[in-house]
Design a protein around this motif. Structure first.
Motif, PDB file in Angstrom:
ATOM      1  N   ARG A 101      44.171  21.483  -5.480  1.00  0.00           N
ATOM      2  CA  ARG A 101      45.390  21.697  -5.582  1.00  0.00           C
ATOM      3  C   ARG A 101      45.304  23.236  -6.608  1.00  0.00           C
ATOM      4  O   ARG A 101      44.591  23.340  -7.465  1.00  0.00           O
ATOM      5  CB  ARG A 101      45.897  20.905  -6.609  1.00  0.00           C
ATOM      6  CG  ARG A 101      47.275  21.173  -7.152  1.00  0.00           C
ATOM      7  CD  ARG A 101      48.034  20.122  -7.951  1.00  0.00           C
ATOM      8  NE  ARG A 101      48.127  18.952  -7.289  1.00  0.00           N
ATOM      9  CZ  ARG A 101      49.021  17.938  -7.875  1.00  0.00           C
ATOM     10  NH1 ARG A 101      49.597  18.058  -8.799  1.00  0.00           N
ATOM     11  NH2 ARG A 101      49.152  16.764  -7.112  1.00  0.00           N
ATOM     12  N   GLU A 105      51.439  21.094 -11.240  1.00  0.00           N
ATOM     13  CA  GLU A 105      52.899  21.281 -11.076  1.00  0.00           C
ATOM     14  C   GLU A 105      53.558  21.636 -12.413  1.00  0.00           C
ATOM     15  O   GLU A 105      53.333  21.067 -13.534  1.00  0.00           O
ATOM     16  CB  GLU A 105      53.528  19.829 -10.713  1.00  0.00           C
ATOM     17  CG  GLU A 105      52.722  19.460  -9.635  1.00  0.00           C
ATOM     18  CD  GLU A 105      53.665  18.132  -8.773  1.00  0.00           C
ATOM     19  OE1 GLU A 105      55.019  17.845  -9.538  1.00  0.00           O
ATOM     20  OE2 GLU A 105      53.076  17.384  -8.200  1.00  0.00           O
ATOM     21  N   SER A 111      56.583  24.496  -3.993  1.00  0.00           N
ATOM     22  CA  SER A 111      55.674  23.288  -4.131  1.00  0.00           C
ATOM     23  C   SER A 111      54.614  23.686  -3.124  1.00  0.00           C
ATOM     24  O   SER A 111      53.541  23.057  -3.073  1.00  0.00           O
ATOM     25  CB  SER A 111      56.552  22.289  -3.416  1.00  0.00           C
ATOM     26  OG  SER A 111      56.933  22.753  -1.991  1.00  0.00           O
ATOM     27  N   THR A 114      51.570  24.073  -5.235  1.00  0.00           N
ATOM     28  CA  THR A 114      51.351  22.939  -6.003  1.00  0.00           C
ATOM     29  C   THR A 114      50.757  21.685  -5.293  1.00  0.00           C
ATOM     30  O   THR A 114      50.231  20.570  -5.603  1.00  0.00           O
ATOM     31  CB  THR A 114      52.281  22.456  -7.224  1.00  0.00           C
ATOM     32  OG1 THR A 114      53.353  22.134  -6.294  1.00  0.00           O
ATOM     33  CG2 THR A 114      52.638  23.578  -8.129  1.00  0.00           C
ATOM     34  N   ARG A 115      50.970  21.921  -4.237  1.00  0.00           N
ATOM     35  CA  ARG A 115      50.420  20.863  -3.120  1.00  0.00           C
ATOM     36  C   ARG A 115      49.045  20.499  -2.925  1.00  0.00           C
ATOM     37  O   ARG A 115      48.415  21.467  -2.996  1.00  0.00           O
ATOM     38  CB  ARG A 115      51.355  20.910  -1.750  1.00  0.00           C
ATOM     39  CG  ARG A 115      51.222  19.940  -0.688  1.00  0.00           C
ATOM     40  CD  ARG A 115      51.661  20.126   0.551  1.00  0.00           C
ATOM     41  NE  ARG A 115      51.733  21.389   0.858  1.00  0.00           N
ATOM     42  CZ  ARG A 115      52.748  22.190   1.486  1.00  0.00           C
ATOM     43  NH1 ARG A 115      53.827  21.588   1.473  1.00  0.00           N
ATOM     44  NH2 ARG A 115      52.752  23.551   1.863  1.00  0.00           N
ATOM     45  N   GLU A 116      48.701  19.217  -2.928  1.00  0.00           N
ATOM     46  CA  GLU A 116      47.195  18.914  -2.873  1.00  0.00           C
ATOM     47  C   GLU A 116      46.986  19.336  -1.133  1.00  0.00           C
ATOM     48  O   GLU A 116      47.798  19.001  -0.222  1.00  0.00           O
ATOM     49  CB  GLU A 116      46.979  17.631  -2.967  1.00  0.00           C
ATOM     50  CG  GLU A 116      46.950  17.124  -4.445  1.00  0.00           C
ATOM     51  CD  GLU A 116      46.520  15.797  -4.769  1.00  0.00           C
ATOM     52  OE1 GLU A 116      46.406  15.395  -5.892  1.00  0.00           O
ATOM     53  OE2 GLU A 116      46.651  15.086  -3.711  1.00  0.00           O
ATOM     54  N   ARG A 117      45.743  19.950  -0.945  1.00  0.00           N
ATOM     55  CA  ARG A 117      45.218  20.139   0.328  1.00  0.00           C
ATOM     56  C   ARG A 117      43.958  19.629   0.290  1.00  0.00           C
ATOM     57  O   ARG A 117      42.981  19.624  -0.410  1.00  0.00           O
ATOM     58  CB  ARG A 117      44.990  21.654   0.526  1.00  0.00           C
ATOM     59  CG  ARG A 117      46.437  22.562   0.240  1.00  0.00           C
ATOM     60  CD  ARG A 117      46.290  23.825   0.803  1.00  0.00           C
ATOM     61  NE  ARG A 117      47.435  24.686   0.323  1.00  0.00           N
ATOM     62  CZ  ARG A 117      48.899  24.323   1.048  1.00  0.00           C
ATOM     63  NH1 ARG A 117      48.769  23.439   1.916  1.00  0.00           N
ATOM     64  NH2 ARG A 117      49.530  25.298   0.498  1.00  0.00           N
TER      65      ARG A 117
END
Length: 186
Positions: A101, A105, A111, A114-117
């Motif tokens: 991430r 957040e 977003s 802050t989104r998980e990859r």
């Protein structure tokens, strides 16, 4: 000495995932920055135990050279197998995946940052086998609750996946052991 058993794989899997959260990367003011989470995964498959027979007599262990030679000369007649009615778990995969991430957040950040990859599993000598159900994950599934008994161990979740129906059974923490024991006693 380890006892080797012959077993036929069944389409039922027990999945255990453990989450190791960690920053691992430099933080800005020790609060905002990238987070790297490691999800350790073990997948065991239920299998039906079988006994091996040579000319109708049960073999203790694997066939020897003599039995294999006779089977080679007249295949399919001497060495046979029969189910015992017992079931066991066989570990088919042990590995991990890394999830990144970019930023935690924070209000006002888009977003996309802050989104998980999911970075997947890097090439590693510490991965055993090939994941038979790579499409089924516990981490990130809203139905799955990760628990940490006593608060000292890393958060862990357990689930049972029925491959023929595609059903994921997520037992509560208190019932995990009973559900797995029930799979083996069927």
């Amino acid at each position: 000495m380890t006892e080797l058993t012959l077993c036929s794989p069944q389409p039922i899997y027990v999945i255990v995932e453990t989450v190791y959260p960690g920053r691992g990367l430099p933080q800005l003011w020790n609060t905002v920055g990238p987070e790297l989470t490691k999800v350790q995964r073990h997948v065991a498959q239920v299998c039906a135990v079988e006994d091996m027979f040579f000319d109708g007599e049960r073999l203790d262990g694997l066939p020897g050279v003599f039995e294999l030679l006779r089977e080679y000369l007249t295949p399919g007649t001497q060495i046979t197998t029969r189910r015992t009615g017992r079931r066991e778990l066989s570990l088919v995969y042990a590995g991990f995946r890394n999830i990144l991430r970019a930023f935690t957040e924070v209000p006002g950040l888009p977003s996309a940052v802050t989104r998980e990859r999911d970075l997947g599993t890097p090439p590693s000598p510490f991965v055993y086998g090939v994941d038979p159900i790579p499409q089924v994950h516990l981490y990130g599934n809203p139905r799955v609750i990760f628990t940490s008994p006593g608060g000292t161990s890393p958060p862990t979740a357990v689930a049972v996946y029925h491959a023929t129906s595609g059903r994921l059974e997520v037992p509560p923490h208190a019932e995990r052991e009973a559900v797995i024991r029930g799979l083996l006693l069927r």
